[in-house]
Scaffold this motif. Sequence first.
Motif, PDB file in Angstrom:
ATOM      1  N   ASP A 304      15.166  -2.098  37.875  1.00  0.00           N
ATOM      2  CA  ASP A 304      15.353  -1.119  37.898  1.00  0.00           C
ATOM      3  C   ASP A 304      13.308  -0.096  39.088  1.00  0.00           C
ATOM      4  N   ASN A 305      14.194   0.849  39.805  1.00  0.00           N
ATOM      5  CA  ASN A 305      12.839   1.100  40.461  1.00  0.00           C
ATOM      6  C   ASN A 305      13.402   3.063  39.984  1.00  0.00           C
ATOM      7  N   THR A 306      13.532   2.894  39.248  1.00  0.00           N
ATOM      8  CA  THR A 306      14.077   4.762  39.094  1.00  0.00           C
ATOM      9  C   THR A 306      12.931   5.140  38.241  1.00  0.00           C
ATOM     10  N   ASP A 312       5.412   7.572  35.874  1.00  0.00           N
ATOM     11  CA  ASP A 312       6.105   7.353  36.741  1.00  0.00           C
ATOM     12  C   ASP A 312       6.047   7.969  37.934  1.00  0.00           C
ATOM     13  N   LYS A 316       4.059   6.522  40.491  1.00  0.00           N
ATOM     14  CA  LYS A 316       4.746   6.160  41.884  1.00  0.00           C
ATOM     15  C   LYS A 316       4.832   7.310  43.404  1.00  0.00           C
ATOM     16  N   PRO A 516      16.145   6.572  42.900  1.00  0.00           N
ATOM     17  CA  PRO A 516      14.831   5.927  42.628  1.00  0.00           C
ATOM     18  C   PRO A 516      13.656   6.451  43.472  1.00  0.00           C
ATOM     19  N   TYR A 517      12.734   5.977  43.140  1.00  0.00           N
ATOM     20  CA  TYR A 517      11.590   6.125  43.377  1.00  0.00           C
ATOM     21  C   TYR A 517      10.826   5.986  45.076  1.00  0.00           C
ATOM     22  N   GLN A 518      12.001   5.033  45.278  1.00  0.00           N
ATOM     23  CA  GLN A 518      11.720   5.158  46.524  1.00  0.00           C
ATOM     24  C   GLN A 518      11.959   5.951  47.301  1.00  0.00           C
TER      25      GLN A 518
END
Length: 584
Positions: A304-306, A312, A316, A516-518
């Motif tokens: 999970d990339n959220t 976070d 992030k 997504p944090y990206q």
Amino acid sequence: PVRLSLLAKISFDSADKELAATVANTLANVFIDADLDVHFQMTQKASSWLQERMGGIRKKLDDSERQLQAYRDQSGIVDVKSASQSGQGKQIEELTQRMVESRLRLAEAENSYNQIKSAAKGGADLASMPAVVRNTVVAEALKQQADAERKLAEVGQRYGKDHPKFVQADGEVRTARENVKRQTDNVVASVTREYEVARGTVRTLEAALGNARGSIQNTNRKEFQLNVLEREVESNRQIYDMFVKRAKETNLSGDLETAVGRIVDRAKISNNAVKPQKGMIIFTALMLGLLGGVFASLVMDLLDNTLKSTADVETKLKQPLLTTLPLLEKRSADRTTTAHLFLEEPKSLYAESIRTARTGVLLSSLDLANRILLVTSSVPGEGKTTFSINLAIAHANTKKTLLIDADMRRPAIGKGLEIDAHTPGLSNLVAGNATAAECIHSVAGSSLSVITAGVTPLNPLELLLSQRFQDTLASLSSQYEIIIIDSPPVGLVSDALVLSKYVTGVIYVVKAVQTPYQLARRGLLRIIRAEGPILGIVLNCFDVQKAEKYYGEYSAYGKYGYDKEGYGDGYGNTQISKSKAKAA
């Protein structure tokens, strides 16, 4: 095999419980009997082989003993280790000691001889040589000569040379000198003789020592062969003794053979079945399912990339958190109710989150009299429009505030505030088709002023890049203390990047457990590269109760609050009224 023991466990599974016990016990007994039989046969074979080998070894031992005795008789050796070399060894020791002493005497005599010989060649007085002076006779003669010379000196001082006493003293001096010379010659001759004798003695001892060493070498060669024969006899004797001892042990072990094992605990007829063990199977399946669920949850959490928590956001995205907006009940996609949420539910958790954002904005730049804020996000559907409206309403309570809808591709502020979509807006104001009074609208129940998007232009980006837009924004900023601009998402178009150059702060909205944090990081990076000042991050649709339970987040609004009269249901009311709550 039972670990760390000498035990072995025998088991047999059968549907007949009596047969299972009988087979296990019979197998143990048969194993012990078979091992005893094998050991007995091996003992018989070993005994026969040992008896055959002993005859040959005995004959070989006798032959080696006869060869040893014959060699002793031939060489005339009685006891090699004690008598054969005792006299010769002692003789060599004595000759060696005498050789050392003779060489020392030869060295002393040679030294004295060389001194006298060198003095004689140089014409020096031999009486003064150390080898001569050490002689007692010469020393006594020198003493008499010295006394005579002293007496002559005393007489010469008192009498003349013709006086009888002087003549007598002079005669004594000559006699003493002749005596010294005579004794010196005797000592020199004696030193020469001693040197010759010492040299002859050394030669004689060297010859005797050489003969003794030759005799010892002959004896050593004989003893070497003797030692070989003795070792052969001793080796054969040890082998023979070992075979005799082993033959006796084999015969005794054949008479009484011990079993390789014994039965410690016989198998008994069981009253309970050993399988299937339903309880163990259920427990194992439960534990495996639990471990599988834990592993699956860990894998899902890693994949999970959220953004799931406030931590976070800062770790992030590397940006400060402005506020978190709670998750609202999803009952409708219409923004009409949620746009007025700050006015209709002023004590809700959502309203308090908006106030937190308002406080952060006011404290960010205390020295600025006028602030222009830009609200954007990564992708559509993250709640930036709802947040912009409520933040503008919150600022309108204390400041003269203007809300501008700069998303001219998909305008939403007019719909959320129930303003007619055909009314003039930002595009008309910048193009000069309408005046500011015609484009600015008010919100019922609030002092907020709103400029909608207006007519959708062919190219909104060129409109935002125009000088007329910059002049319009400068004119509006002189009339309002706070201007909030709702812009399109950064991930789709570049409108927000253009607007970020004209504002004093950019508020970036991300949706919890979805964005997504990206993607959010790339959007923030584009704004930073466009020299846009990032004011903070707004985490929308944040489930406070779930965060408190799983991520360790803490929110006082989740449990406590206050009303007008005291502590009560103010901040803690996270549920929106059923008749008014709709999806953000």
